[in-house]
Design a protein around this motif. Sequence first.
Motif, PDB file in Angstrom:
ATOM      1  N   PHE A   1      41.731  -1.502   3.931  1.00 51.83           N
ATOM      2  CA  PHE A   1      40.611  -0.562   4.062  1.00 51.83           C
ATOM      3  C   PHE A   1      39.766  -0.670   2.798  1.00 51.83           C
ATOM      4  CE2 PHE A   1      38.577   3.506   3.325  1.00 51.83           C
ATOM      5  CZ  PHE A   1      38.199   3.970   4.579  1.00 51.83           C
ATOM      6  N   CYS A   2      38.495  -1.055   2.929  1.00 51.37           N
ATOM      7  CA  CYS A   2      37.592  -1.198   1.787  1.00 51.37           C
ATOM      8  C   CYS A   2      36.481  -0.158   1.903  1.00 51.37           C
ATOM      9  CB  CYS A   2      36.993  -2.599   1.727  1.00 51.37           C
ATOM     10  SG  CYS A   2      38.200  -3.922   1.493  1.00 51.37           S
ATOM     11  N   GLY A   3      36.514   0.841   1.025  1.00 52.63           N
ATOM     12  CA  GLY A   3      35.504   1.887   1.035  1.00 52.63           C
ATOM     13  C   GLY A   3      34.374   1.573   0.073  1.00 52.63           C
ATOM     14  N   SER A   4      33.145   1.772   0.524  1.00 52.53           N
ATOM     15  CA  SER A   4      31.966   1.544  -0.311  1.00 52.53           C
ATOM     16  C   SER A   4      30.939   2.611   0.037  1.00 52.53           C
ATOM     17  CB  SER A   4      31.398   0.141  -0.068  1.00 52.53           C
ATOM     18  OG  SER A   4      30.319  -0.131  -0.930  1.00 52.53           O
ATOM     19  N   GLY A   5      30.946   3.718  -0.721  1.00 50.06           N
ATOM     20  CA  GLY A   5      30.071   4.833  -0.373  1.00 50.06           C
ATOM     21  C   GLY A   5      30.522   5.477   0.918  1.00 50.06           C
ATOM     22  N   ASN A   6      29.591   5.627   1.873  1.00 53.17           N
ATOM     23  CA  ASN A   6      29.971   6.203   3.173  1.00 53.17           C
ATOM     24  C   ASN A   6      30.182   5.122   4.218  1.00 53.17           C
ATOM     25  OD1 ASN A   6      27.191   5.541   3.504  1.00 53.17           O
ATOM     26  ND2 ASN A   6      26.965   7.099   5.095  1.00 53.17           N
ATOM     27  N   LEU A   7      30.445   3.899   3.756  1.00 53.55           N
ATOM     28  CA  LEU A   7      30.724   2.761   4.636  1.00 53.55           C
ATOM     29  C   LEU A   7      32.127   2.248   4.367  1.00 53.55           C
ATOM     30  CD1 LEU A   7      28.512  -0.283   5.500  1.00 53.55           C
ATOM     31  CD2 LEU A   7      30.672  -0.688   4.314  1.00 53.55           C
TER      32      LEU A   7
ATOM     33  N   GLU B   1      34.947   7.711  -0.574  1.00 50.18           N
ATOM     34  CA  GLU B   1      35.610   7.720  -1.871  1.00 50.18           C
ATOM     35  C   GLU B   1      35.227   9.028  -2.552  1.00 50.18           C
ATOM     36  OE1 GLU B   1      33.941   4.120  -3.200  1.00 50.18           O
ATOM     37  OE2 GLU B   1      31.896   4.844  -3.132  1.00 50.18           O
ATOM     38  N   GLU B   2      35.897   9.388  -3.620  1.00 47.42           N
ATOM     39  CA  GLU B   2      35.678  10.709  -4.206  1.00 47.42           C
ATOM     40  C   GLU B   2      34.517  10.701  -5.199  1.00 47.42           C
ATOM     41  OE1 GLU B   2      37.191  13.530  -2.949  1.00 47.42           O
ATOM     42  OE2 GLU B   2      37.580  11.905  -1.530  1.00 47.42           O
ATOM     43  N   LEU B   3      33.313  10.545  -4.639  1.00 49.48           N
ATOM     44  CA  LEU B   3      32.061  10.630  -5.370  1.00 49.48           C
ATOM     45  C   LEU B   3      31.092  11.439  -4.524  1.00 49.48           C
ATOM     46  CD1 LEU B   3      31.731   6.898  -6.497  1.00 49.48           C
ATOM     47  CD2 LEU B   3      32.438   8.813  -7.943  1.00 49.48           C
ATOM     48  N   ILE B   4      30.280  12.285  -5.160  1.00 47.53           N
ATOM     49  CA  ILE B   4      29.361  13.117  -4.386  1.00 47.53           C
ATOM     50  C   ILE B   4      27.940  12.568  -4.385  1.00 47.53           C
ATOM     51  CG2 ILE B   4      30.740  15.192  -4.681  1.00 47.53           C
ATOM     52  CD1 ILE B   4      28.814  16.094  -6.855  1.00 47.53           C
ATOM     53  N   GLY B   5      27.706  11.514  -5.124  1.00 45.48           N
ATOM     54  CA  GLY B   5      26.485  10.723  -5.014  1.00 45.48           C
ATOM     55  C   GLY B   5      26.910   9.331  -4.598  1.00 45.48           C
ATOM     56  N   VAL B   6      26.403   8.824  -3.473  1.00 43.75           N
ATOM     57  CA  VAL B   6      26.993   7.613  -2.906  1.00 43.75           C
ATOM     58  C   VAL B   6      25.922   6.646  -2.416  1.00 43.75           C
ATOM     59  CG1 VAL B   6      29.056   8.844  -2.203  1.00 43.75           C
ATOM     60  CG2 VAL B   6      27.199   8.594  -0.584  1.00 43.75           C
ATOM     61  N   HIS B   7      26.340   5.401  -2.306  1.00 44.20           N
ATOM     62  CA  HIS B   7      25.517   4.361  -1.686  1.00 44.20           C
ATOM     63  C   HIS B   7      26.435   3.254  -1.210  1.00 44.20           C
ATOM     64  CE1 HIS B   7      26.007   1.907  -5.364  1.00 44.20           C
ATOM     65  NE2 HIS B   7      25.840   3.050  -6.015  1.00 44.20           N
ATOM     66  N   GLY B   8      25.952   2.429  -0.346  1.00 42.49           N
ATOM     67  CA  GLY B   8      26.751   1.350   0.240  1.00 42.49           C
ATOM     68  C   GLY B   8      26.529   1.247   1.734  1.00 42.49           C
ATOM     69  N   GLY B   9      26.197   2.392   2.355  1.00 39.38           N
ATOM     70  CA  GLY B   9      25.999   2.410   3.794  1.00 39.38           C
ATOM     71  C   GLY B   9      24.593   2.811   4.182  1.00 39.38           C
ATOM     72  N   LEU B  10      24.491   3.685   5.188  1.00 40.36           N
ATOM     73  CA  LEU B  10      23.210   4.176   5.695  1.00 40.36           C
ATOM     74  C   LEU B  10      23.230   5.697   5.727  1.00 40.36           C
ATOM     75  CD1 LEU B  10      22.715   1.815   8.794  1.00 40.36           C
ATOM     76  CD2 LEU B  10      21.575   1.621   6.573  1.00 40.36           C
ATOM     77  N   GLY B  11      22.028   6.282   5.758  1.00 40.96           N
ATOM     78  CA  GLY B  11      21.906   7.731   5.821  1.00 40.96           C
ATOM     79  C   GLY B  11      21.470   8.320   4.504  1.00 40.96           C
TER      80      GLY B  11
END
Length: 686
Positions: free
Chosen positions: A524-530, A639-649
């Motif tokens: 499982f590879c998490g990158s932001g909300n993706l 992941e445990e961050l409240i500012g995120v990037h990597g996906g869409l939205g």
Amino acid sequence: MEKTRSAFRFLFRFAAIWLIDAVSLSLTAWFLPGIGLGGHAGFPAWMVALGAALLLGAVNLAVRPLILLAVMRQGFIVLLIAGFFVNAVMLRLTAAVMGGGLTVDGWLPAIAGGIVLAVVNMIVSGLVGIDDQGSFYRAVIESQLAQGQGGLPADDYRGVIILQVDGLSYYHLQDALARGYMPNIARLIEKDGYVLSRTDCGLSSQTAACQAGILYGDNDDIPAFRWFNKAENRLYVAGSDAALINARYGGGNGLLRDGVSINNLLDGDARLSLLTATDLSGGEDEERQARARDIYLLLLNPHFFLRVVGKFIGEALLEVWQYTLDVVRGVQPRLNRLSGFYPLYRAATTVFMREVSGFLTLVQIGRGEPIVYTTWPGYDKVAHFSGPWSRHAFGTLRGFDRFLGELRTVIAHKAPRPYELLLLSDHGQSSGATFKMRYGYTLLEFIERYLPTGTVVSAAYDLDDGSSSMVAMAAELSNIQQQEMGGSLGKVMTEGMRELAEEAVEELEEYEREGVEAGADVTFCGSGNLAQVYFHAFPRRATMNELNRAYPNLIDALLRHEGVGLVVVDDDEGVPLALGPRGARNLHTGDVSGEDPLALYGDVELRAWQVRRVSDYPCAGDLTIISTVYPDNTVAALEELIGVHGGLGGQQTDSFLLHPAHMIVPPTRSSTDMFGLLNARRDPLT
């Protein structure tokens, strides 16, 4: 009029430095036994302090350069020690000339006082923004730069300076401008006619894919910051594998060919790379020597480090204060920002790396380099932990904006060639409570409910606390030691830094692969909300029917979960399908049944193109999962961050370009579109 303004600036600067010196001298006398400062001959203590500061400055101006020139060639450590020793001599001379009011009781208090005075002076100067442009050390640096410069290229090309503000979206920049955080950028727009254009960085919205697109015009097969290559049976992590990623695209035609890369992930085929992850442990001997020379120029100026120490301490304390206020005020969502030395990492990224990168950028402009590309990571790091709309994150932009003002002055008055200045971001950031905050469990834990008992699961999440920037700096100092620069004492210091660099790299790589299990059944590879999810029972991309047979109800459960907005999986023909709670889209034909699952993310045709492109990558996961977009336009980080990037939205794909009005910027759908636009700015002057 210009002469009048210059004279006014000189007088203002003189008065400011005089006052700072008087305050620093008073604080040193108050703090340190053996040094006294008080009223004398009818003059109050504050007048004595002003007089002593003026006299001390005059003595420094006359004597200091003579002493320091004698020791300059012994290396930066000897130069630093001599600087403090000179302060002791100057203190005793000043006290002797004054004949009262200022007392220094022997050499030991004088030496200690010289050190304390220098530290206090630099801390106060740093806090009020007065630098050392006129200092002996700046003269030494400019002299060394001129000696190593050689002849400037005899060409008619306009140079290009590109500054990347990591993670700052178009909409966040607009808000920062409206709230007065960036007056120099506001002046660029209002007085110089610059235009702020929104761009779309595409998918995946993270630095590895975005910088590859910007610097090479190609980011094929980078589906996330971390991904698994089934053909190679290998996990890729963009940070530690930057050299491998860079080699995939580099070939001499990158945006930075014959230019300089500073504090980036990839180097864009730059001739010289500083603080760039791709080249920290490699490079030809000539390049490594050039890197060492430039970092050594910075080490020649002890004022630089003392000033930064003051700002560093202030920034770390500011984070503690801001976090305490957030707790008292009940700000949500909120992470624990006091764990894992985060305040120190924040200060390292927002202050230390900003100042170092800024210094190195100005050095390259002084050389007349044809193109320089520098990344500023501070906003992105703070936004991850405090939120991209927070005043904490916006506050970091003030330091960048101040540097921008200095850079424009250098370009106007000291650059040996004309330069065009461009500002951009690689991607934006979206905000919101994490998946775990919202539901009490992670998406991975939810997936594990539908896996057979005994399934071995491996997890790889992003690390974005700023430690990677310090690894880069430590590695560059290690390179100085390897190039045998800095004198005997300097070599001892940088030898220790090499050991620190090696330990830091090992710790970073250990963290990056924490949770990665050998012989795992699922990765499982998490990158932001993706998330990219790989099932190793299948040697190639698994189809939806194969996954349904192996893991019944898993895909259906994901689609029913309110936190999941999109699941992408192949059909039996290998065609990617975008599935949502109430509909599906064939990403190759564009056919939609029910509600289009991509409507949640904005322009459906644009998002369909972006999602299809990533889904067709050989290394895309068997399942690609993106969180939903909530009614308040927030997303749920995996992941445990409240500012995120990597996906869409949200705003994570809303990058920006600030450019001259005559530069045409058409709509973009990927960071790869930026390469042609920026490369065209390297045309010769006409």
